[in-house]
Design a protein around this motif. Structure first.
Motif, short mmCIF file in Angstrom:
data_model
loop_
_atom_site.label_atom_id
_atom_site.label_comp_id
_atom_site.label_asym_id
_atom_site.label_seq_id
_atom_site.Cartn_x
_atom_site.Cartn_y
_atom_site.Cartn_z
N ARG A 84 -7.75 0.85 -0.38
CA ARG A 84 -7.18 -0.48 -0.10
C ARG A 84 -5.74 -0.59 -0.56
NH1 ARG A 84 -12.25 -2.44 -1.98
NH2 ARG A 84 -11.27 -3.00 -3.98
N VAL A 85 -5.38 0.07 -1.66
CA VAL A 85 -4.06 -0.12 -2.22
C VAL A 85 -3.01 0.80 -1.60
CG1 VAL A 85 -4.21 1.52 -4.14
CG2 VAL A 85 -2.87 -0.57 -4.41
N VAL A 86 -3.42 1.97 -1.07
CA VAL A 86 -2.45 2.94 -0.59
C VAL A 86 -1.98 2.58 0.82
CG1 VAL A 86 -4.15 4.54 0.42
CG2 VAL A 86 -1.95 5.42 -0.37
N SER A 87 -0.67 2.72 1.05
CA SER A 87 -0.12 2.40 2.37
C SER A 87 0.77 3.50 2.93
CB SER A 87 0.71 1.10 2.28
OG SER A 87 1.87 1.30 1.49
N CYS A 116 -2.01 5.06 -10.92
CA CYS A 116 -0.75 5.70 -10.50
C CYS A 116 -0.33 5.21 -9.11
CB CYS A 116 -0.92 7.21 -10.52
SG CYS A 116 0.63 8.13 -10.39
N VAL A 117 -1.29 5.19 -8.17
CA VAL A 117 -0.98 4.74 -6.81
C VAL A 117 -0.55 3.27 -6.81
CG1 VAL A 117 -1.96 4.31 -4.52
CG2 VAL A 117 -2.45 6.46 -5.70
N ARG A 118 -1.22 2.48 -7.61
CA ARG A 118 -0.85 1.06 -7.67
C ARG A 118 0.59 0.90 -8.16
NH1 ARG A 118 -4.63 -2.60 -11.30
NH2 ARG A 118 -3.71 -1.21 -12.87
N GLN A 119 0.98 1.68 -9.16
CA GLN A 119 2.37 1.63 -9.61
C GLN A 119 3.33 2.04 -8.49
OE1 GLN A 119 4.04 2.81 -13.34
NE2 GLN A 119 2.01 3.32 -14.18
N LEU A 120 3.00 3.12 -7.80
CA LEU A 120 3.87 3.60 -6.73
C LEU A 120 4.03 2.55 -5.63
CD1 LEU A 120 2.53 7.26 -6.55
CD2 LEU A 120 4.87 6.60 -7.19
#
Length: 387
Positions: free
Chosen positions: A22-25, A232-236
């Motif tokens: 859900r968070v990665v784009s 980590c992905v959320r930060q990115l």
């Protein structure tokens, strides 16, 4: 078993994988710098559960694997001496030097022994006063306190026949070399939780700030790793470059201050050559002058002079060269594996000319090596979420 079973619970894996989806784009490459994490990823098929936008890169997370060839050769030379009892952890015995390994020395009559602690080797030296007992002190910051304590006790108790062959390496300088590489692929890091349990997390803040990269201190079980990836992905995705602590059940901000004091008492920071990468400034430890009588390299320096030490050559940080492992078969690509440039199956020798029984590189024989992980698990273990 608390902190084991619940961190491997397949029912909890799915929601975390879905949260990452859900968070990665967009595509992101995340590197773990711990062989224990690499083995968990491969064993439980965590990389196969992630959305295609997420690439996991395996970094130089195995201290056995990055021990330079010239230091292995020095170990073989010392272990071959008649007066020496050479002690090591088991996974060092198959690491190839220029043309041999410690098992070969043992097979020729060398007194090479597997121990489970440097204090075991110290006790052996106390029982065998007529032998020179040498312990091969390999590891990240995690094992440095125990090795420091062994030398500290030897000096305090007057055990003069005990010495260390030191090959300690420090994680943050290697991460900086990877970040400075001209062809850098890394967008974020999973930092090694056990290292941070000892050293704390302050050393990672300058790296995150200067190179604008998120760093998440992460544990070793499937749920730890998936949570670390999510953080980590959320930060990115949010454009943040902070140091976060997923492994809070073990890691404290300041680390283990008593262990740090013991490291500072016994060791000093020096340049260190990393197998498959090259020389990195400020990336290693050696014994300080008051403890130099317990330095095996100094005790058996070929020329009779303690400097320069094979393990300390090179004084400047440099980007990874991409060269194969020094003095190894040109078929061996373990240097590129250690840099996260390729995965073990991409090496033409993997599983054919290079196996745990006939290794071309250290990454195939260490219990934390990436090649060993892929050889052992990749073709057999089902993904964690399918259980």
């Amino acid at each position: 078993m608390k902190f084991i079973d619940e961190y491997r619970d397949a029912q909890r894996v799915g929601p975390y994988v879905e949260a990452i989806r859900r968070v990665v784009s967009r595509p992101w490459a995340i590197m773990e710098v711990c062989g224990g994490q690499t083995h968990a990823i491969v064993r439980f098929g965590l990389d196969e559960l992630l959305p295609p936008e997420i690439s996991l890169l395996h970094g130089p997370g195995c201290p056995v694997c990055v021990t330079p060839v010239e230091l292995i050769d020095r170990a073989l030379e010392i272990a071959s001496r008649r007066e020496v009892t050479f002690c090591s952890f088991g996974d060092m015995l198959r690491v190839p030097g220029s043309s041999d390994d410690l098992f070969a020395v043992k097979s020729r009559g060398g007194d090479v022994r597997i121990v489970y602690s440097p204090l075991d080797a110290l006790a052996l030296a106390e029982r065998l006063p007529d032998r020179e007992v040498v312990f091969f002190a390999v590891g990240f910051e995690t094992t440095a306190p125990a090795n420091a304590m062994a030398v500290f006790q030897a000096r305090r108790r007057g055990i003069r026949n005990f010495s260390l062959l030191v090959s300690h390496v420090l994680v943050p300088p290697a991460m900086e070399v990877i970040l400075r590489a001209p062809d850098r692929r890394v967008d974020g890091f999973l930092a090694a939780g056990h290292v941070c349990t000892v050293m704390g997390i302050d050393a990672y803040r300058p790296l995150a700030a200067e190179h604008r990269v998120p760093i998440v201190v992460t544990g070793f079980e499937p749920m730890d790793i998936l949570q670390g990836i999510f953080m980590c992905v959320r930060q990115l995705e949010e454009g943040r470059t902070d140091v976060e602590n997923q492994y809070a059940r073990s890691v404290r901000e300041a680390g283990n201050e008593a262990a740090q004091r013991m490291i500072r008492e016994v060791f000093e920071i020096v340049p260190r050559t990393w197998r498959g990468i090259g020389p990195i400034a400020g990336s290693g430890l050696r014994l300080r002058a008051p403890y130099a009588d317990h330095d095996a390299e100094r005790r058996w320096a070929p020329s009779g002079e303690p400097e320069p030490r094979a393990s300390d050559r090179g004084s400047g940080r440099r980007a990874p060269s991409g060269d194969p492992e020094p003095r190894a078969s040109t078929n061996c690509k373990s240097g590129l594996v250690l840099q996260g440039v390729i995965k073990p199956p991409d090496c033409p020798a993997f599983g054919t000319r290079c196996t745990p029984e006939t290794p071309l590189g250290a990454t195939m024989v260490s219990s934390e090596g990436a090649c060993a992980a892929y050889y052992r698990y990749r073709r057999a273990a089902p993904p964690c979420g399918s259980r």
